[in-house]
Write a protein that holds these residues in place. Structure first.
Motif: not given
Length: 260
Positions: A140, A143, A145, A149, A155, A245-246, A248-251, A254
């Protein structure tokens, strides 16, 4: 300690003259110039720890050189366990140690003996921070933010739920350091993004850290004076940036399971 990022209606930071408080919109030059401001003129008196930061930077650069090589060669499975596993958990430390031990040929000087126990080799917080940053740069590199977010209710709820479980094995002062860093990234996401992209060891990093601290005293629980080692603080902030970041991306990660 329960991880509780500040809510959207958090009390605004007290302000002094605007020139004293460069914000996310300030240029790099202004951010750096603010380092020369009188400490007592800042709402949070930020001082730099009385240690030789040159030695810390050399240690960081040496570890980063090694881990850049190890990161590229390491098993994705070990990387995921090392980066995404709960900090301070034995299996996470073992995975980090395996990344190091199985790629010892990357480490200068050549011919030195590798540590025999991956569990012991995987306990370095600096190494963990570098692996997290390398993950961001590999998967990323752009990346970023923003407040839309980090203050999004969904989130925030996701971050709090995941991170309370993720950090349950951490002990103070490491745990409290992450809690503060998570709050700073939430309240100053644009400055945190700039910090991720700023060169390690630079005056810009110190300036961005100072700007984050003085613009978010609500994260410091009333502390008005503190001593900061900039490289260590950056490790915590990049860790928190990655975790936000995870969310915010809902994962969950990475790092791809396999392949490029």
């Amino acid at each position: 300690m329960v991880l509780a990022p500040v809510a959207a209606q958090a009390v605004p930071s007290p302000k002094v003259e605007k020139i004293l408080l460069p914000d996310a919109g300030a240029s790099d030059e202004i951010i750096v110039q603010a380092l020369s401001l009188p400490r007592d003129a800042l709402p949070v008196n930020v001082r730099w720890a009385p240690v030789d930061n040159t030695q810390v930077n050399i240690a960081y650069e040496r570890a980063d050189q090694f881990l850049a090589c190890a990161f590229d060669k390491a098993s994705r499975d070990w990387l995921r366990k090392a980066v995404e596993g709960p900090p301070s958990l034995a299996s996470t430390e073992y995975a980090q140690g395996m990344v190091i031990v199985t790629n010892w040929g990357c480490y200068p000087p050549l011919g030195s003996s590798p540590p025999w126990n991956p569990a012991l080799a995987g306990q370095d917080i600096l190494h963990r921070g570098i692996l997290i940053e390398r993950t961001l740069r590999a998967f990323a590199p752009d990346a970023s933010l923003d407040a839309a977010q980090t203050f999004d209710p969904v989130v925030r709820t996701r971050f709090r739920k995941v991170e309370t479980a993720h950090n349950r094995y951490r002990q103070n002062p490491e745990k409290s350091g992450f809690v503060v860093a998570a709050c700073l990234v939430q309240t100053q996401p644009v400055l945190a993004t700039r910090l991720f992209h700023a060169p390690q060891g630079s005056d810009l990093v110190r300036g961005l850290e100072q700007a984050m601290l003085v613009n978010a005293p609500e994260c410091l629980e009333g502390v008005k004076k503190l001593s900061v080692e900039p490289t260590t603080l950056r490790v915590y902030l990049i860790d928190a940036f990655y975790r936000w970041l995870l969310a915010a991306r809902n994962v969950p990660t990475l790092i791809p399971a396999s392949g490029a």
